[in-house]
Design an enzyme around this catalytic site. Sequence first.
Site, short mmCIF file in Angstrom:
data_model
loop_
_atom_site.label_atom_id
_atom_site.label_comp_id
_atom_site.label_asym_id
_atom_site.label_seq_id
_atom_site.Cartn_x
_atom_site.Cartn_y
_atom_site.Cartn_z
N ARG A 51 0.80 -1.22 0.00
CA ARG A 51 0.00 0.00 0.00
C ARG A 51 0.83 1.27 0.00
O ARG A 51 0.65 2.15 -0.82
CB ARG A 51 -0.84 0.04 1.27
CG ARG A 51 -2.30 0.18 1.08
CD ARG A 51 -2.93 -0.40 2.31
NE ARG A 51 -2.17 -1.57 2.71
CZ ARG A 51 -2.36 -2.77 2.18
NH1 ARG A 51 -3.31 -2.96 1.31
NH2 ARG A 51 -1.63 -3.79 2.56
N THR A 52 1.74 1.36 0.94
CA THR A 52 2.44 2.62 1.11
C THR A 52 3.26 2.93 -0.14
O THR A 52 3.19 4.02 -0.69
CB THR A 52 3.31 2.59 2.38
OG1 THR A 52 2.47 2.27 3.47
CG2 THR A 52 3.95 3.94 2.64
N LYS A 80 25.22 -4.66 -0.13
CA LYS A 80 26.69 -4.64 -0.22
C LYS A 80 27.29 -3.90 0.97
O LYS A 80 28.49 -3.72 1.05
CB LYS A 80 27.13 -3.92 -1.50
CG LYS A 80 26.62 -4.52 -2.78
CD LYS A 80 27.12 -3.69 -3.95
CE LYS A 80 26.51 -4.15 -5.25
NZ LYS A 80 26.73 -3.15 -6.32
N ARG A 101 11.25 3.77 3.59
CA ARG A 101 10.81 2.87 4.68
C ARG A 101 12.00 2.03 5.10
O ARG A 101 12.76 1.55 4.24
CB ARG A 101 9.69 1.96 4.18
CG ARG A 101 9.42 0.84 5.17
CD ARG A 101 8.18 0.08 4.86
NE ARG A 101 6.99 0.90 5.09
CZ ARG A 101 5.76 0.40 5.14
NH1 ARG A 101 5.54 -0.87 4.95
NH2 ARG A 101 4.74 1.20 5.35
N HIS A 129 4.82 6.23 11.54
CA HIS A 129 4.37 6.02 10.16
C HIS A 129 3.53 7.24 9.80
O HIS A 129 2.31 7.16 9.70
CB HIS A 129 3.57 4.73 10.09
CG HIS A 129 3.30 4.24 8.69
ND1 HIS A 129 3.46 5.04 7.57
CD2 HIS A 129 2.88 3.04 8.24
CE1 HIS A 129 3.13 4.34 6.51
NE2 HIS A 129 2.78 3.11 6.88
C1 NCD Z 1 1.12 -0.61 8.21
C2 NCD Z 1 2.60 -0.56 8.43
O1 NCD Z 1 3.38 -0.80 7.50
O2 NCD Z 1 2.99 -0.25 9.55
N1 NCD Z 1 0.79 -0.81 6.87
C3 NCD Z 1 0.66 0.28 6.05
O3 NCD Z 1 1.58 0.99 5.80
N2 NCD Z 1 -0.57 0.56 5.60
C4 NCD Z 1 0.41 -1.52 9.09
C5 NCD Z 1 0.83 -2.95 9.11
O4 NCD Z 1 1.74 -3.38 8.40
O5 NCD Z 1 0.21 -3.67 9.88
#
Ligand code: NCD
Length: 303
Positions: A51-52, A80, A101, A129
């Site tokens: 999703r993100t 590496k 991320r 997040h």
């Molecule tokens: C969340 C995350 O990555 O923290 N997912 C997301 O980005 N929508 C929640 C999760 O992974 O449970």
Amino acid sequence: MRHLMSPLDFSTEELDRLFDLAGDIEHNPGKYAHACEGKILATCFYEPSTRTRLSFESAMTRLGGRVIGFSDAASSSASKGESVSDTIRIISCYADICAMRHPKEGAPMVAAEKSRIPVINAGDGGHQHPTQTLTDLLTIRSLKGSLGGFTIGLCGDLKFGRTVHSLINALVRYEDIRFLFISPEELKVPDYITDMLKEKNISYEEVIRLEDVMPQLDLLYMTRVQKERFFNEEDYVRLKDFYILDAAKLSLAKEDMLVLHPLPRVNEISVEVDSDPRAAYFRQAQYGVYVRMALILTLLELA
Ligand code: NCD
């Protein structure tokens, strides 16, 4: 130049402007279709995501920009031994903005210090997040009409769930919000959060059974038990199905309560709930694209 590391990096007035912009994007997408022409977003994902990452890519593409990046540390030079600081220096030569991320808490912040382009924290370990929080706030504002004046239940893995930590941090700035933390003993919200709530004199309660508090809730934020942050498989297996929201439990809720979930869902919401008008998690994912479009425009100073 601005980065986004935590939802608190924006004042509530700035968030209002961001959400107004996201609302305008929702209703007039054509107006923004070329806003980022010639700009490049780099998505640097050292940890799995659907999703993100894709919502960032969709957001930039819908703004007429382009996207480069990697979706897995193993396919980047991190394998590496390259440091995040070095990687971002290179990415700064290739792109205009970066969404990162990382499994290590604080890694995007280390990157931001060395970066020549805006860096967006797209999730750092169990910490924060912020773009999920912007998504959650926009969803609440759009569907409930305002931010504030409600009781929110956060249910599931409140210990490791970074979306929960980020959302609580962001919500404490609004008026008249009551928190109900629903989790097993082992997955309670960390002390630093309850200490912060006590310090600010904000009302919260910790309970174990979802059914007991369901009728009080205006919003229910369900979460997945964060398997990847557990130290042993046995504990995960014992706790993973602790909460399953089904139609019977939902029948105890207010008619206008909303069920939110950052997704991915595992078993914590039964699919029979999806067709209930209170289920808002798929609409929430749609708001995630609008808010990321607004964020990219804002950080690139194109709004
Ligand atoms: C969340 C995350 O990555 O923290 N997912 C997301 O980005 N929508 C929640 C999760 O992974 O449970």
